[in-house]
Write an enzyme that holds these catalytic residues in place. Structure first.
Site, PDB file in Angstrom:
ATOM      1  N   TYR A 101       0.852  -1.191   0.000  1.00  0.00           N
ATOM      2  CA  TYR A 101       0.000   0.000   0.000  1.00  0.00           C
ATOM      3  C   TYR A 101       0.887   1.240   0.000  1.00  0.00           C
ATOM      4  O   TYR A 101       1.914   1.277   0.674  1.00  0.00           O
ATOM      5  CB  TYR A 101      -0.851   0.073   1.267  1.00  0.00           C
TER       6      TYR A 101
ATOM      7  N   HIS B 196      -6.393   1.874  -1.332  1.00  0.00           N
ATOM      8  CA  HIS B 196      -6.383   0.446  -1.660  1.00  0.00           C
ATOM      9  C   HIS B 196      -4.953   0.009  -1.979  1.00  0.00           C
ATOM     10  O   HIS B 196      -4.147   0.812  -2.444  1.00  0.00           O
ATOM     11  CB  HIS B 196      -7.273   0.186  -2.887  1.00  0.00           C
TER      12      HIS B 196
ATOM     13  N   LYS C 187      -5.238  -4.592  -8.632  1.00  0.00           N
ATOM     14  CA  LYS C 187      -3.837  -4.518  -8.220  1.00  0.00           C
ATOM     15  C   LYS C 187      -2.948  -4.846  -9.409  1.00  0.00           C
ATOM     16  O   LYS C 187      -3.369  -5.508 -10.355  1.00  0.00           O
ATOM     17  CB  LYS C 187      -3.538  -5.521  -7.105  1.00  0.00           C
TER      18      LYS C 187
END
Lengths: 243, 243
Positions: A148, A156, A195
């Site tokens: 992060y 996020h 991601k």
């Protein structure tokens, strides 16, 4: 893909409170209270005062454990987290169940005995932590870590991280991404949770044989590689044709 | 988790048109027209008439290829699909680029040369197909196959399938699920797309050495295993405590 902040004002809040500052405060506070973590299987337990509890939560080291031991709060750390506090930040001592302080080499041996790939995973973990990434377990997403940009309440996680290594054949690396279906699975999952897949290759640079103390970490290097799907539309020469 | 039908009436429509009937019709039609598939790398190409096009679409074998060869439609089959039509349904012949008809053993050798794990993958594919599951590539989801209860236009796929084998060490099996992170990744992804992970273990039962013709398939057996996350709430003795 940039950071995905959680709600309005999160980015400003993050800028005003750099993780590095909180880590410095945590470091001072733990040193001042002469904190001692206790080895417990593959984790380390630490009793904390309210200020330290706050700082550990801010910096995302370990996770709070619910106990009846009032007013102490207890935290449970992974091997990487504990060794980072011990060896990199030098702000805790670590003792065994009999309250004997472990030497650095004893501790190293213990951690390697718990997981042969500990040197590689710790190198990868600290590689991200020294750059002030907040690093947590990636087990929810089938990766080794997630990284992060700031506290998970504000942003996020941006990267799903897999750790690879050239150490001792496969034993110290990661038995992942050997077949296409694993690649497809990992990329699809990372994509669906927004991601980017980050591969950290830990190169032992021949430090294999003498990896009997943490000093071998200095000889390791880390290569970073992100993996994303190839999108033909985005790669076309004629940019005007996109969209 | 039962089948997830797509919209109202889909279940009735599926019941009224069993896949097994469409496969019988396809079989008759292809035999009647003396159909010949053409080997092309790791695929087989087949020219079809409008009725066959319709039946192939209904039964989800292959995928239509866009060509300028009117009025013929062309279909492209994976190795498993082509061999299933050839060997299990016995409704097509297969020729090479020079229009020479391949014998069953030549074809077998060709397919094994393209992929050493072909015997195991074909066994798994036909294991599901003979039970009238609709089987398609799982590459979108990082698995080997996905299995549908009926046509994908009527129902979502229920299973993500991985094929494992005891044949020849790892070469003929699947280099998957060796580490927890791969497990976690696969289960999380299957969960997020509402599929159950189905592992098909192909046991060669000692047929390893003599797997030089399709007759070895008769000696293979298949074990089925579904893998789901353990949910403590659902497993509690006191059922009243759930929810």
């Amino acid at each position: 893909m940039g950071p995905r902040w959680k709600g309005k004002g999160s980015e400003l809040k993050a800028l005003a409170n750099p993780i590095s500052n909180s880590i410095s405060d945590l470091q001072s506070s733990l040193i001042e209270s002469n904190s001692q973590g206790i080895l417990s299987g593959s984790t380390v337990l630490l009793a904390t005062n309210p200020q330290q509890t706050d700082l550990l939560n801010q910096t995302c080291f370990g996770r709070p454990v619910i106990t009846v031991d009032k007013p102490n709060q207890w935290f449970q750390f992974s091997l990487e987290e504990a060794f980072y506090l011990y060896h990199s930040l030098k702000c805790i001592k670590i003792v065994d169940g009999n309250h004997n302080i472990k030497t650095v080499n004893e501790l190293w041996d213990y951690m390697v005995s718990k997981r042969a790939s500990f040197p590689d995973f710790f190198k990868a973990y600290s590689h991200l932590r020294v750059k002030n990434w907040v690093v947590r377990s990636g087990c929810q997403y089938g990766v080794d870590f997630v990284a992060y940009r700031h506290h998970p309440s504000l942003v996020h996680s941006e990267y799903g991280v897999l750790v690879f290594s050239d150490g001792n054949g496969n034993r110290n690396g990661n038995d992942r991404l050997r077949v296409w279906s694993d690649f497809q699975c990992t990329l699809r999952l990372c994509g669906s949770v927004a991601k980017t897949l980050l591969i950290l290759h830990v190169n032992r640079n021949g430090e294999d044989v003498i990896c009997s103390s943490p000093s071998c970490l200095d000889g390791f290097s880390v290569d970073e590689q992100t993996i994303t799907r190839w999108n033909p539309e985005r790669c076309r020469e004629d940019q005007a044709a996109v969209n």
